[in-house]
Enzyme design. Structure first.
Site, PDB file in Angstrom:
ATOM      1  N   CYS A 262      17.719  82.814  -2.746  1.00 57.74           N
ATOM      2  CA  CYS A 262      18.524  82.978  -1.540  1.00 57.74           C
ATOM      3  C   CYS A 262      17.849  82.406  -0.296  1.00 57.74           C
ATOM      4  CB  CYS A 262      18.833  84.453  -1.310  1.00 57.74           C
ATOM      5  SG  CYS A 262      19.566  85.276  -2.744  1.00 57.74           S
ATOM      6  N   HIS A 414      18.897  89.003   6.860  1.00 53.94           N
ATOM      7  CA  HIS A 414      19.431  88.619   5.546  1.00 53.94           C
ATOM      8  C   HIS A 414      20.695  89.439   5.279  1.00 53.94           C
ATOM      9  CE1 HIS A 414      19.283  86.818   1.629  1.00 53.94           C
ATOM     10  NE2 HIS A 414      19.128  87.975   1.007  1.00 53.94           N
ATOM     11  N   HIS A 452      27.803  86.040   1.037  1.00 55.95           N
ATOM     12  CA  HIS A 452      26.465  85.567   0.681  1.00 55.95           C
ATOM     13  C   HIS A 452      26.590  84.275  -0.120  1.00 55.95           C
ATOM     14  CE1 HIS A 452      22.393  85.312  -0.316  1.00 55.95           C
ATOM     15  NE2 HIS A 452      22.165  86.485  -0.867  1.00 55.95           N
TER      16      HIS A 452
END
Length: 617
Positions: A262, A414, A452
């Protein structure tokens, strides 16, 4: 003295819309903006979604809102996902069927009796005992929320994209949007530098995973289909960089991708900035595209317990219907993250080149810090590395901005929306805020809007951050109505509404963009505001040089604005030159001084000094 890497171009697409012109950012904070500020954004989305009329009505705007941001997923039908069920067939007597001889298996099971059917090209097959088969069917997927691109928008239709995976088509769109919005032609950049002074770092965290790439390659023999010669190449994680070099900017410079789950976008951003700081490159294209809204990838995350499932979402709201729009709830009572697709790119440039070209400075990258987690209970669990990266980024902010200046920063968290993330990331940010005497550190989490996008997630965060310094608003987390009890926030201001930071965001001198990836891939970047960046450049180059820069920038800005308006009206051109101006060995001239290539004005220097001369006796 190291060069400060300047961000001079941006573009792409995500669930909120086109990135250049800050339209995706404006879609997220639309409730804080005026009708005048939003007019071009609504027009752009209307054209992108096939809703364009001469005037965008309120009804059109409501349709746009329904077809953007996180919503019910659209790339497949979650109520009817194809599936093969295992079964065993048995018969009291021989079961018979007829099929073409060419389709019969070369190595038939022992229980089969195969006989030709006279006068045809068929065979008759008899089975006289139990036989295992796969029966086609469908099942209902447990997750229906995702951050798809705006409804109706397909980047593959904008250029000759035959057999390109969706992620590759998104790459071509994203990098084209970025380059088209620079305000000058790429050839103008190349005229100022040597051909090898370009870096391209672009890729994916999960490779390309659809019928034209890895999924098609693996599934073909099991589905009775033929694999294509393009599938293995299209599956490679660095193929976005390869396509940009070969078919977009015609580059012989440094290239690759640095995969970090990520945190992949920030890994690649650091590679580019390091090249610029040490003088290896003067300009870099950084980014990637991720197209993971498909049942195979989502099922993998679902069985890990990472995705927000409809059943859990309903429990949160005590409802019989899943609220897809509010599927991602960072730092609140939540149930998992929401997967998304996105393509995000930036152009990073060495400062003297940017000043010479009059490139628009959207901000700068002070540094990107990467640290692993060391030993931990499971490879997917969070660890200690992110404490180190956030602390380093904040320490650098203090060193550059001073004790008061570090308090004029904000965090792009995040912020995945998982129960584990809300505890671990909030503790990291809170402890760093305490350490640096920051009393109420503003925290944003844009995954609440766009989901995401895994490898490109930090790109979503970065482009939203740059928008703050254009329109003045820090995006609030509008999908939540409370902060969860287990969140650490004594020194944090986790924004539940948009926060005004001055007309051009001047109250915020910098932002820390944070990424936490599976396997312990932690990265935190310190991004300086354009105002702070230009202040530093003036201190280095003098006021006269900056005045000259502003004069050059006027024409650049005009071209950028003109592109933005044209694109919003549906007039945009993808940059994709397949098989054009191909160089061969006949286009290379080599001497002891350098390598010349016919496609480029300048020469690649071979005048190299011994970097290890001090080791000679």
């Amino acid at each position: 003295m190291a060069s400060l890497p300047l961000i001079v171009g941006l573009g792409g697409i995500n669930a909120a819309g086109r990135s250049s012109g800050f339209h995706s950012y404006k879609r997220m904070i639309e409730s804080a903006l005026s009708d005048e500020q939003l007019a071009l954004t609504w027009q752009d989305l209307a054209n992108r979604m096939g809703l364009a009329d001469e005037t965008v009505t309120q009804e059109t705007i409501e349709t746009i809102k329904a077809g953007t941001l996180i919503r019910r997923l659209e790339t497949f039908d979650p109520d009817n996902v194809p599936y093969h069920y295992r079964a065993s067939l048995s018969a009291n007597s021989d079961a018979q069927f007829v099929m073409k001889k060419s389709k019969a298996p070369e190595s038939a099971p022992d229980s089969w009796s195969i006989d030709p059917v006279e006068g045809t090209r068929n065979v008759s097959i008899s089975i006289n005992e139990e036989h295992d088969v796969l029966l086609p069917g469908t099942y209902k997927f447990g997750v229906t929320s995702a951050g798809n691109l705006p409804t109706g928008f397909d980047p593959a239709k904008l250029y000759n994209s035959r057999y390109h995976p969706r992620g590759m088509a998104m790459t071509i769109y994203g990098v084209s949007d970025t380059l088209n919005s620079l305000g000058f032609e790429w050839q103008e950049v190349m005229a100022e530098i040597n051909p090898d002074q370009v870096s391209v770092y672009a890729g994916t965290a999960f490779c390309q995973m659809d019928d034209y790439s890895m999924r098609g390659l693996i599934a073909a023999p099991l589905l009775g289909e033929r694999a294509s010669s393009k599938m293995i190449a299209m599956s490679l994680a660095e193929m976005p960089a390869d396509f940009i070099n070969g078919y977009v900017i015609d580059s012989v410079g440094t290239t690759g991708t640095n995969m970090g789950a990520c945190a992949t976008f920030l890994y690649n951003l650091r590679q580019a900035c390091d090249d610029i700081k040490r003088g290896a490159s003067r300009v870099a294209v950084v980014g990637g595209a991720e197209a993971l809204v498909n049942p195979e990838i989502m099922e993998g995350f679902r069985i890990m317990g990472a995705l927000t499932q409809d059943e859990e979402l309903c429990k949160l709201d005590d409802s019989d219907t899943a609220d897809n729009r509010r599927a991602c709830r960072p730092f609140s009572t939540n149930a998992g993250f929401t997967i998304a697709e996105a393509s995000q790119f930036v152009v990073v440039m060495e400062e003297s080149l940017a000043l010479e070209l009059g490139a628009t400075v959207y901000g700068s990258v002070a540094d990107v810090f990467i640290n692993a987690d060391a030993n931990k209970k499971s490879i997917s669990a969070p660890g200690v590395g992110n404490y180190v990266t956030v602390a380093k980024a904040t320490a650098l902010a203090k060193a550059i901005l001073g004790e008061d200046g570090v308090k004029k920063t904000f965090v792009q968290a995040h912020g995945t929306g998982t129960p584990q993330n809300r505890v671990t990331e909030s503790h990291i940010l809170n402890e760093v805020a305490k350490t640096f005497s920051i009393e109420a550190w503003p925290v944003c989490a844009v995954k609440s809007y766009v989901g995401h996008s895994v490898g490109t997630a930090a790109g979503d965060q970065l482009l939203s951050t740059l928008g703050v310094w254009q329109y003045g608003w820090l995006p609030g987390i509008k999908t939540i109505d409370h902060i969860a009890e287990d969140v650490h926030n004594s020194n944090l201001n986790i924004l539940m509404d948009h926060h005004y930071a001055g007309e051009k965001g001047e109250d915020m001198l910098a932002s820390i963009i944070n990424s936490k990836g599976f396997g312990g891939n932690n990265a935190s970047a310190l991004i300086l505001s354009p105002q702070q960046t230009l202040k530093m450049l003036e201190a280095k180059y003098g006021s006269q040089a900056i005045c000259q820069y502003w004069e050059k920038n006027k024409a650049v800005t005009e071209k950028t604005v003109a592109y933005d308006k044209a694109a919003a009206e549906g007039n945009e051109t993808m940059i994709y030159s397949f098989g054009e101006n191909v160089m061969t060995e006949h286009d290379v001239t080599m001497t002891l001084e350098g390598v010349s290539l016919t496609a480029f004005k300048n020469t690649i220097s071979l005048a190299v000094e011994n970097p290890f001369a001090e080791y000679e006796s």
